[in-house]
Design an enzyme around this catalytic site. Structure first.
Site, PDB file in Angstrom:
ATOM      1  N   HIS A  36       0.968  -1.292  -0.115  1.00  0.00           N
ATOM      2  CA  HIS A  36      -0.037   0.004  -0.149  1.00  0.00           C
ATOM      3  C   HIS A  36       0.858   1.211   0.072  1.00  0.00           C
ATOM      4  O   HIS A  36       0.690   2.053  -0.814  1.00  0.00           O
ATOM      5  CB  HIS A  36      -0.775   0.125   1.259  1.00  0.00           C
ATOM      6  N   GLU A  37       1.737   1.200   0.874  1.00  0.00           N
ATOM      7  CA  GLU A  37       2.542   2.490   1.064  1.00  0.00           C
ATOM      8  C   GLU A  37       3.572   2.539  -0.271  1.00  0.00           C
ATOM      9  O   GLU A  37       3.751   3.779  -0.733  1.00  0.00           O
ATOM     10  CB  GLU A  37       3.473   2.446   2.344  1.00  0.00           C
ATOM     11  N   HIS A  90       1.700   4.630  -2.826  1.00  0.00           N
ATOM     12  CA  HIS A  90       1.870   6.129  -2.573  1.00  0.00           C
ATOM     13  C   HIS A  90       3.327   6.433  -3.172  1.00  0.00           C
ATOM     14  O   HIS A  90       3.330   7.441  -3.870  1.00  0.00           O
ATOM     15  CB  HIS A  90       1.843   6.157  -1.083  1.00  0.00           C
ATOM     16  N   HIS A 112       3.464   6.446  -6.815  1.00  0.00           N
ATOM     17  CA  HIS A 112       2.740   7.582  -7.487  1.00  0.00           C
ATOM     18  C   HIS A 112       3.690   8.833  -7.324  1.00  0.00           C
ATOM     19  O   HIS A 112       3.616   9.685  -8.156  1.00  0.00           O
ATOM     20  CB  HIS A 112       1.400   7.735  -6.467  1.00  0.00           C
TER      21      HIS A 112
HETATM   22 ZN   LIG Z   1      -3.013   5.320   2.141  1.00  0.00          ZN
END
Ligand SMILES: [Zn+2]
Length: 608
Positions: free
Chosen positions: A391-392, A395, A398
């Site tokens: 998940h991290e 980010h 991105h």
């Molecule tokens: Zn998040």
């Protein structure tokens, strides 16, 4: 592990820490920059009153501000990193405070910028962008500024509204003090009669364990503590909602919902579409509760059974194995994405990996254009930790692609877009793991991790969003909002969402709204559900082999803040104003429930 059992920060191996020295080589280098910055900030005064001089003057101001943002952001990033890996380090916390002070000083010094741009006027700015092509990169920023102008009031009214920010922060602060400091919990009780000390951290741990008596008593203790203050908590939340309604009306929005979504240029249809589609697919969730009840072998499923493990034989994995899993899951995005991520995890030290004394509990990604995209986690060698890391890294990637492709002015993106990129990685990795024909315990562990994540972000969050909508609308209609009103409403919403397979105490379940500090950020939580929807819809497109889907997804990552989030996501191939992405996500959920139903079939009646 208890805090005292953790190693001190100084005992953590260098290669397991993030690369702070790549931001500043030493605290002394940071101090030197911190002392140089006030003069650089003050130097921005030379642009004040001169933006309207012409396109060249304006371009030079934009460029100088970008450079200044880069410097202050780097300073802030280093200080944030040092503070969060050891919150007991006084020097680090002083530096963190100083960097926040400088950031505020910069924002204040640049306060002239937007009003001067607005005074120049949109038509003249458009002409200038044609005359001076390097200026045109700021077109989206300028468009957004004039768009927001529609709800900016006179200077006098704006000054008054601005002055309300501090006193209006009261309810959130009060809720934090009450729920994090003042509330005390009676101990939970294990099946063998042992007393278990209770805290929020203990609750999370106990709810994930097999001992049902412990789970029940911990859950009851937690909610009873909140119920004892139900009137205070309700009045406090109602005050916050009234403030939101007041602010929306003062700025002449049609509703508080419209005001909240306006910030990211989102139509209210995005919100309604989410909760309507969620409601119509509740039978998928109810199928899950039924199979979970069978899997746990309980007569009636209770809210405190929702996190209980479906298998106690869960796989363990070390950090390099977690990196391998994540890379394998993301292989469809191509070599550049995967090799960049792998290098970040294994060579460039983007990640601060393990817990230590004083390290913050929250796991997050951070950084600034010009630094690596950094991640703080507390990896403990399980699938849940691997998924959080994925998940991290969503980010971080991105940010990585945004920073490589956008100017400073678009180097940040909204939470609405961010939660798509992060959840996307989790969706891809889960699909990969389940496609490997795993053995029963591994399969159960992957599904358990997925369902627990979906439960929080795709079940609780949309239900809380419905609660928010109804409570705001009641205030907007001038109706009252007592503790019992809120408890009844929340219990009704959960009763509808859980359906017949789950039984609960209405007072306790109805009180759960008080356990979410998120509700003090107006219409915030729905974005987790739209994020997970956009993510699963995009992952599905790629996994089904849709031509161009992976490339389109990468274009979304590269767009950063240069587009409104809905437009960036449309380029990736998903339209969050339609039910489709939410429906696609329910398809994924339904597939997981199918697998569970095969693993835990309904007891067939033995033939006579
Ligand atoms: Zn998040």
């Amino acid at each position: 592990m208890t805090e005292a059992a953790l190693p001190p920060r100084s005992a953590i191996a260098h290669e397991d820490t993030w690369n702070a020295e790549s931001v500043f080589e030493s605290p002394a280098a940071w101090d030197a920059e911190q002392q140089a910055l006030p003069a650089a900030i003050e130097a921005m005064a030379r642009h004040q009153g001169h933006l309207a001089d012409g396109p060249e003057a304006l371009l030079s101001a934009f460029q100088d501000i970008d450079v200044l943002y880069g410097r202050v952001g780097k300073l802030l990033t280093y200080a944030l990193m040092a503070h969060h890996v050891d919150t007991t380090d006084q020097d680090a916390s002083r530096r963190y405070g100083q960097s926040q002070g400088l950031y505020a000083q910069m924002a204040g010094r640049l306060g002239f910028f937007d009003p001067e741009l607005l005074a120049i006027g949109q038509d003249r700015l458009n002409e200038w962008m044609q005359a001076e092509p390097p200026l045109a990169v700021n077109a989206h920023y300028i468009h957004d500024l004039f768009r927001r102008q529609a709800h900016v009031r006179s200077a006098e009214v704006e000054q008054l509204l601005g002055a309300l920010a501090d006193p209006f922060a009261g309810p959130h602060t009060t809720a934090n003090y009450l729920t994090n400091a003042d509330l005390t919990y009676r101990p939970a009780q294990a099946a063998d009669g042992a007393e278990l000390p209770m805290s929020v951290a203990a609750l999370d741990k106990i709810l994930g364990e097999a001992d049902r008596a412990a789970r029940r008593t911990a859950w009851e203790s937690y909610l009873d503590a909140h119920l004892a203050f139900k009137n205070t908590l309700a009045s406090n939340l109602a005050t916050s909602i009234k403030q939101n309604v007041f602010s929306a009306r003062a700025r002449q929005y049609g509703s508080s919902l419209e005001a909240a979504l306006f910030v990211d240029n989102l139509p209210v249809a995005v919100f309604h579409n989410l909760i309507d589609t969620f409601r119509s697919h509740l039978p998928t969730w109810q199928r899950y509760w039924a199979v979970r009840r069978r899997a746990l072998g309980v007569d009636s499923l209770q809210p405190y059974d929702v996190w209980a493990p479906l298998t106690t034989r869960r796989p363990t994995l070390d950090y390099p194995q977690a990196v391998d899993m994540i890379c394998a899951g993301l292989a469809p995005l191509g070599e550049t994405y995967v090799s960049t991520l792998r290098r970040g995890c294994l060579e460039e030290r983007w990640i601060d990996k393990y817990a230590n004394q004083g390290k913050t509990d929250s796991q997050f990604s951070a950084g600034w254009q010009g630094t690596h995209p950094f991640i703080l986690i507390r990896f403990e060698g399980d699938l849940g930790g691997m998924s959080t890391m994925a998940h991290e890294l969503g980010h971080s990637m991105h940010s990585y692609f945004t920073w490589a492709n956008q100017p400073m002015i678009y180097s940040q993106y909204s939470l609405f877009a961010a939660e798509v990129a992060s959840n996307f990685n989790q969706a891809m990795v889960r699909a990969h793991l389940l496609a490997q024909n795993p053995d029963r315990d591994f399969e159960l562990s992957v599904i358990d991790e997925a369902m627990s994540n979906f439960h929080r972000y795709f079940f609780i969050m949309p239900t809380l969003a419905r609660f928010e909508l109804e409570t705001h609308q009641r205030v907007e209609r001038g109706q009252g909002l007592t503790a019992d009103d809120m408890i009844e409403l929340m219990a009704d919403l959960f009763a509808e969402a859980f359906g017949p397979a789950v039984h609960f105490d209405r007072q306790r379940m109805g009180m759960t709204w008080a356990t979410f500090g998120h509700l003090y950020s107006d219409y915030y939580v729905y974005q987790y559900a739209t994020g997970i929807s956009g993510a699963n819809a995009l992952a599905r497109r790629i996994l089904l082999g849709t031509p161009g889907a992976a490339e389109a997804y990468l274009e979304f990552l590269k767009a950063g803040g240069s587009l409104y989030p809905l437009d960036a996501l449309k380029r990736a191939g998903v339209d969050l104003t339609t039910p489709k992405p939410v429906e696609d996500t329910f398809e994924v959920l339904s597939g997981l429930v199918d697998r569970l139903e095969k693993l835990f079939p309904e007891q067939s009646i033995a033939p006579k």
